[in-house]
Design a protein around this motif. Structure first.
Motif, PDB file in Angstrom:
ATOM      1  N   ASP A 136     -30.728  34.138  -0.465  1.00 52.95           N
ATOM      2  CA  ASP A 136     -29.642  34.499  -1.379  1.00 52.95           C
ATOM      3  C   ASP A 136     -28.730  33.283  -1.459  1.00 52.95           C
ATOM      4  O   ASP A 136     -27.786  33.145  -0.691  1.00 52.95           O
ATOM      5  CB  ASP A 136     -28.899  35.722  -0.838  1.00 52.95           C
ATOM      6  N   ARG A 137     -29.022  32.401  -2.383  1.00 52.78           N
ATOM      7  CA  ARG A 137     -28.554  31.029  -2.470  1.00 52.78           C
ATOM      8  C   ARG A 137     -29.288  30.209  -1.406  1.00 52.78           C
ATOM      9  O   ARG A 137     -29.682  30.746  -0.376  1.00 52.78           O
ATOM     10  CB  ARG A 137     -27.045  30.891  -2.328  1.00 52.78           C
ATOM     11  N   SER A 138     -29.462  28.939  -1.674  1.00 53.97           N
ATOM     12  CA  SER A 138     -30.354  28.136  -0.851  1.00 53.97           C
ATOM     13  C   SER A 138     -29.841  26.714  -0.753  1.00 53.97           C
ATOM     14  O   SER A 138     -28.647  26.453  -0.940  1.00 53.97           O
ATOM     15  CB  SER A 138     -31.747  28.149  -1.480  1.00 53.97           C
ATOM     16  N   TRP A 139     -30.776  25.799  -0.474  1.00 51.11           N
ATOM     17  CA  TRP A 139     -30.401  24.380  -0.415  1.00 51.11           C
ATOM     18  C   TRP A 139     -29.911  23.858  -1.762  1.00 51.11           C
ATOM     19  O   TRP A 139     -29.318  22.784  -1.841  1.00 51.11           O
ATOM     20  CB  TRP A 139     -31.574  23.540   0.090  1.00 51.11           C
ATOM     21  N   TYR A 140     -30.097  24.644  -2.828  1.00 48.01           N
ATOM     22  CA  TYR A 140     -29.595  24.229  -4.137  1.00 48.01           C
ATOM     23  C   TYR A 140     -28.088  24.382  -4.262  1.00 48.01           C
ATOM     24  O   TYR A 140     -27.516  24.089  -5.318  1.00 48.01           O
ATOM     25  CB  TYR A 140     -30.332  24.973  -5.246  1.00 48.01           C
ATOM     26  N   ASN A 141     -27.420  24.835  -3.201  1.00 45.55           N
ATOM     27  CA  ASN A 141     -25.952  24.819  -3.196  1.00 45.55           C
ATOM     28  C   ASN A 141     -25.414  23.429  -3.504  1.00 45.55           C
ATOM     29  O   ASN A 141     -24.377  23.279  -4.147  1.00 45.55           O
ATOM     30  CB  ASN A 141     -25.423  25.276  -1.828  1.00 45.55           C
ATOM     31  N   ARG A 142     -26.132  22.411  -3.024  1.00 44.08           N
ATOM     32  CA  ARG A 142     -25.651  21.046  -3.245  1.00 44.08           C
ATOM     33  C   ARG A 142     -25.669  20.679  -4.720  1.00 44.08           C
ATOM     34  O   ARG A 142     -24.798  19.931  -5.186  1.00 44.08           O
ATOM     35  CB  ARG A 142     -26.491  20.055  -2.441  1.00 44.08           C
ATOM     36  N   ALA A 143     -26.642  21.190  -5.452  1.00 44.56           N
ATOM     37  CA  ALA A 143     -26.734  20.881  -6.880  1.00 44.56           C
ATOM     38  C   ALA A 143     -25.801  21.736  -7.715  1.00 44.56           C
ATOM     39  O   ALA A 143     -25.575  21.434  -8.895  1.00 44.56           O
ATOM     40  CB  ALA A 143     -28.174  21.075  -7.360  1.00 44.56           C
ATOM     41  N   GLY A 144     -25.245  22.814  -7.111  1.00 40.26           N
ATOM     42  CA  GLY A 144     -24.368  23.716  -7.853  1.00 40.26           C
ATOM     43  C   GLY A 144     -22.943  23.673  -7.373  1.00 40.26           C
ATOM     44  O   GLY A 144     -22.152  22.832  -7.783  1.00 40.26           O
ATOM     45  N   VAL A 145     -22.609  24.592  -6.463  1.00 43.83           N
ATOM     46  CA  VAL A 145     -21.218  24.743  -6.039  1.00 43.83           C
ATOM     47  C   VAL A 145     -20.674  23.476  -5.385  1.00 43.83           C
ATOM     48  O   VAL A 145     -19.505  23.096  -5.618  1.00 43.83           O
ATOM     49  CB  VAL A 145     -21.075  25.957  -5.082  1.00 43.83           C
ATOM     50  N   GLU A 146     -21.486  22.784  -4.574  1.00 45.98           N
ATOM     51  CA  GLU A 146     -20.967  21.583  -3.915  1.00 45.98           C
ATOM     52  C   GLU A 146     -20.646  20.490  -4.927  1.00 45.98           C
ATOM     53  O   GLU A 146     -19.667  19.751  -4.772  1.00 45.98           O
ATOM     54  CB  GLU A 146     -21.963  21.079  -2.867  1.00 45.98           C
ATOM     55  N   ARG A 147     -21.482  20.380  -5.961  1.00 43.23           N
ATOM     56  CA  ARG A 147     -21.230  19.384  -6.996  1.00 43.23           C
ATOM     57  C   ARG A 147     -19.988  19.736  -7.809  1.00 43.23           C
ATOM     58  O   ARG A 147     -19.107  18.898  -8.027  1.00 43.23           O
ATOM     59  CB  ARG A 147     -22.452  19.303  -7.921  1.00 43.23           C
ATOM     60  N   VAL A 148     -19.906  20.987  -8.242  1.00 42.39           N
ATOM     61  CA  VAL A 148     -18.811  21.401  -9.118  1.00 42.39           C
ATOM     62  C   VAL A 148     -17.471  21.382  -8.384  1.00 42.39           C
ATOM     63  O   VAL A 148     -16.439  21.003  -8.948  1.00 42.39           O
ATOM     64  CB  VAL A 148     -19.100  22.805  -9.695  1.00 42.39           C
ATOM     65  N   MET A 149     -17.485  21.800  -7.122  1.00 44.75           N
ATOM     66  CA  MET A 149     -16.238  21.874  -6.348  1.00 44.75           C
ATOM     67  C   MET A 149     -15.929  20.588  -5.592  1.00 44.75           C
ATOM     68  O   MET A 149     -14.994  20.545  -4.794  1.00 44.75           O
ATOM     69  CB  MET A 149     -16.324  23.049  -5.359  1.00 44.75           C
ATOM     70  N   ASN A 150     -16.740  19.560  -5.808  1.00 43.26           N
ATOM     71  CA  ASN A 150     -16.535  18.259  -5.148  1.00 43.26           C
ATOM     72  C   ASN A 150     -16.601  18.362  -3.629  1.00 43.26           C
ATOM     73  O   ASN A 150     -15.844  17.694  -2.912  1.00 43.26           O
ATOM     74  CB  ASN A 150     -15.182  17.658  -5.577  1.00 43.26           C
ATOM     75  N   PHE A 151     -17.535  19.185  -3.134  1.00 43.12           N
ATOM     76  CA  PHE A 151     -17.743  19.304  -1.697  1.00 43.12           C
ATOM     77  C   PHE A 151     -18.734  18.270  -1.176  1.00 43.12           C
ATOM     78  O   PHE A 151     -18.986  18.212   0.030  1.00 43.12           O
ATOM     79  CB  PHE A 151     -18.248  20.711  -1.341  1.00 43.12           C
ATOM     80  N   CYS A 152     -19.333  17.492  -2.077  1.00 44.74           N
ATOM     81  CA  CYS A 152     -20.242  16.429  -1.668  1.00 44.74           C
ATOM     82  C   CYS A 152     -19.920  15.174  -2.472  1.00 44.74           C
ATOM     83  O   CYS A 152     -19.329  15.249  -3.548  1.00 44.74           O
ATOM     84  CB  CYS A 152     -21.703  16.833  -1.853  1.00 44.74           C
ATOM     85  N   THR A 153     -20.330  14.033  -1.958  1.00 39.57           N
ATOM     86  CA  THR A 153     -20.091  12.765  -2.653  1.00 39.57           C
ATOM     87  C   THR A 153     -21.174  12.538  -3.703  1.00 39.57           C
ATOM     88  O   THR A 153     -22.218  13.205  -3.702  1.00 39.57           O
ATOM     89  CB  THR A 153     -20.100  11.600  -1.665  1.00 39.57           C
ATOM     90  N   ASP A 154     -20.952  11.598  -4.592  1.00 40.23           N
ATOM     91  CA  ASP A 154     -21.973  11.241  -5.583  1.00 40.23           C
ATOM     92  C   ASP A 154     -23.246  10.753  -4.897  1.00 40.23           C
ATOM     93  O   ASP A 154     -24.360  11.047  -5.357  1.00 40.23           O
ATOM     94  CB  ASP A 154     -21.448  10.153  -6.526  1.00 40.23           C
ATOM     95  N   GLU A 155     -23.092  10.028  -3.801  1.00 42.55           N
ATOM     96  CA  GLU A 155     -24.257   9.516  -3.077  1.00 42.55           C
ATOM     97  C   GLU A 155     -25.057  10.670  -2.458  1.00 42.55           C
ATOM     98  O   GLU A 155     -26.294  10.675  -2.514  1.00 42.55           O
ATOM     99  CB  GLU A 155     -23.805   8.544  -1.977  1.00 42.55           C
ATOM    100  N   GLU A 156     -24.364  11.644  -1.873  1.00 37.71           N
ATOM    101  CA  GLU A 156     -25.056  12.808  -1.291  1.00 37.71           C
ATOM    102  C   GLU A 156     -25.755  13.620  -2.375  1.00 37.71           C
ATOM    103  O   GLU A 156     -26.865  14.140  -2.169  1.00 37.71           O
ATOM    104  CB  GLU A 156     -24.058  13.675  -0.540  1.00 37.71           C
ATOM    105  N   TYR A 157     -25.111  13.726  -3.510  1.00 40.18           N
ATOM    106  CA  TYR A 157     -25.680  14.458  -4.647  1.00 40.18           C
ATOM    107  C   TYR A 157     -26.964  13.802  -5.122  1.00 40.18           C
ATOM    108  O   TYR A 157     -27.989  14.478  -5.310  1.00 40.18           O
ATOM    109  CB  TYR A 157     -24.637  14.498  -5.761  1.00 40.18           C
ATOM    110  N   GLU A 158     -26.972  12.495  -5.291  1.00 39.39           N
ATOM    111  CA  GLU A 158     -28.167  11.784  -5.746  1.00 39.39           C
ATOM    112  C   GLU A 158     -29.259  11.807  -4.680  1.00 39.39           C
ATOM    113  O   GLU A 158     -30.442  11.920  -5.001  1.00 39.39           O
ATOM    114  CB  GLU A 158     -27.812  10.347  -6.115  1.00 39.39           C
TER     115      GLU A 158
END
Length: 298
Positions: A136-158
């Motif tokens: 119920d939500r997965s590792w794709y949190n990084r591509a969604g909520v973490e990206r939108v809410m700025n919980f990860c850096t651009d480098e982590e996102y890529e």
């Protein structure tokens, strides 16, 4: 107990389990003993429940096959807040053995987990032979909520997009089947569902400050979703989009599709015979003190 009474109680037990479905439909309102549904709506609801019970029967067969074959199945559920992921997961797991089919719904990472390899905390929840895991939500949190809410850096996102196709290919090569669903709803539908959560005391707990912020950032989530689907739709683990504006149709369509993704078949079982109970003449049942009983209010 005679055979007639036994049969009556047997059927009553079955009906009681079916009633769980109706209890979960909180949106059903009855005023002055009369249903607010039209005849057409009642027919549609009967169709829904009939198909749901039939598909859940097939899920039990799939479960037996997974155990018998030692299959490992991972199903990811992604989508906007209030898209209906939890409702679909609940209907999938409702008749299944929790030791075979379990749900992984991870909270936000703690300080230690933030310093680990990103996929590490998800790996511990992957299935062993004969198991099904629904994320119920997965590792794709990084591509969604973490990206939108700025919980990860651009480098982590890529780095996520560089790693996730290889990560999923590795899982598939190891024998784990991955099925990925995105539950899609409209802007208007999410607004209605959020308002329903605000008004309904039984649903208010579902609405978090993060949900409210996600509502404000609707377009940012749309852009993030589009990038995610484009960059992680791979042959080994493709994305499947569930049209989820109608919750009931979404549940049925998702379960039907999931069943089609696994080459299961009915497993033959030996007939089960209930053994005779052993009676010991020396055994004397001890009385239970009255104060230990739960008060029978109902």
């Amino acid at each position: 107990m005679n055979q007639t009474e036994k049969q009556r109680r047997f059927h009553a037990d079955i009906i009681d389990s079916y009633d769980e479905e109706f209890e979960m439909e909180v949106d059903d309102r009855f005023l002055d003993g009369e249903s607010t549904f039209s005849e057409e709506e009642r027919v549609l609801r009967k169709t829904y429940f009939r198909e749901l019970f039939r598909l859940q029967g097939e899920l039990v067969k799939l479960q037996d096959w997974v155990v018998n074959k030692g299959h490992r199945l991972v199903v990811l559920f992604e989508g906007r807040d209030a898209a209906g992921k939890g409702g679909a997961i609940k209907r999938i797991t409702q008749r299944l053995n929790p030791r075979v089919c379990r749900v992984a719904a991870l909270p936000a990472p703690n300080n230690r987990e933030r310093t680990q390899w990103y996929f590490q905390r998800y790996v511990t929840h992957l299935p062993a032979a004969g198991e099904i895991v629904l994320f119920d939500r997965s590792w794709y949190n990084r591509a969604g909520v973490e990206r939108v809410m700025n919980f990860c850096t651009d480098e982590e996102y890529e780095e996520f997009f560089r790693s996730v196709p290889e990560f999923e290919k590795m899982l598939v090569r190891s024998g784990i089947q991955i099925v990925k669903y995105w539950f899609s709803i409209t802007d208007d539908e999410q607004e209605v569902r959020f308002e329903a959560r605000i008004e309904d005391p039984l649903k208010q707990w579902k609405l978090s400050p993060m949900d409210l912020e996600s509502r404000r950032r609707w377009e940012a989530y749309t852009a993030a979703k589009e990038v995610m689907l484009q960059r992680t739709h791979i042959p080994e683990a493709p994305w499947w989009v569930v049209q989820a504006v109608d919750k009931k149709r979404a549940r049925l369509n998702c379960i039907h599709h999931l069943l089609s993704q696994v080459p299961y078949h009915e497993i033959e079982h030996q007939p089960i015979e209930l053994p005779d109970r052993v009676f010991n003449p020396d055994y004397l049942r001890q009385p239970v003190p009255d104060e230990m009983y739960v008060p029978e209010i109902y």
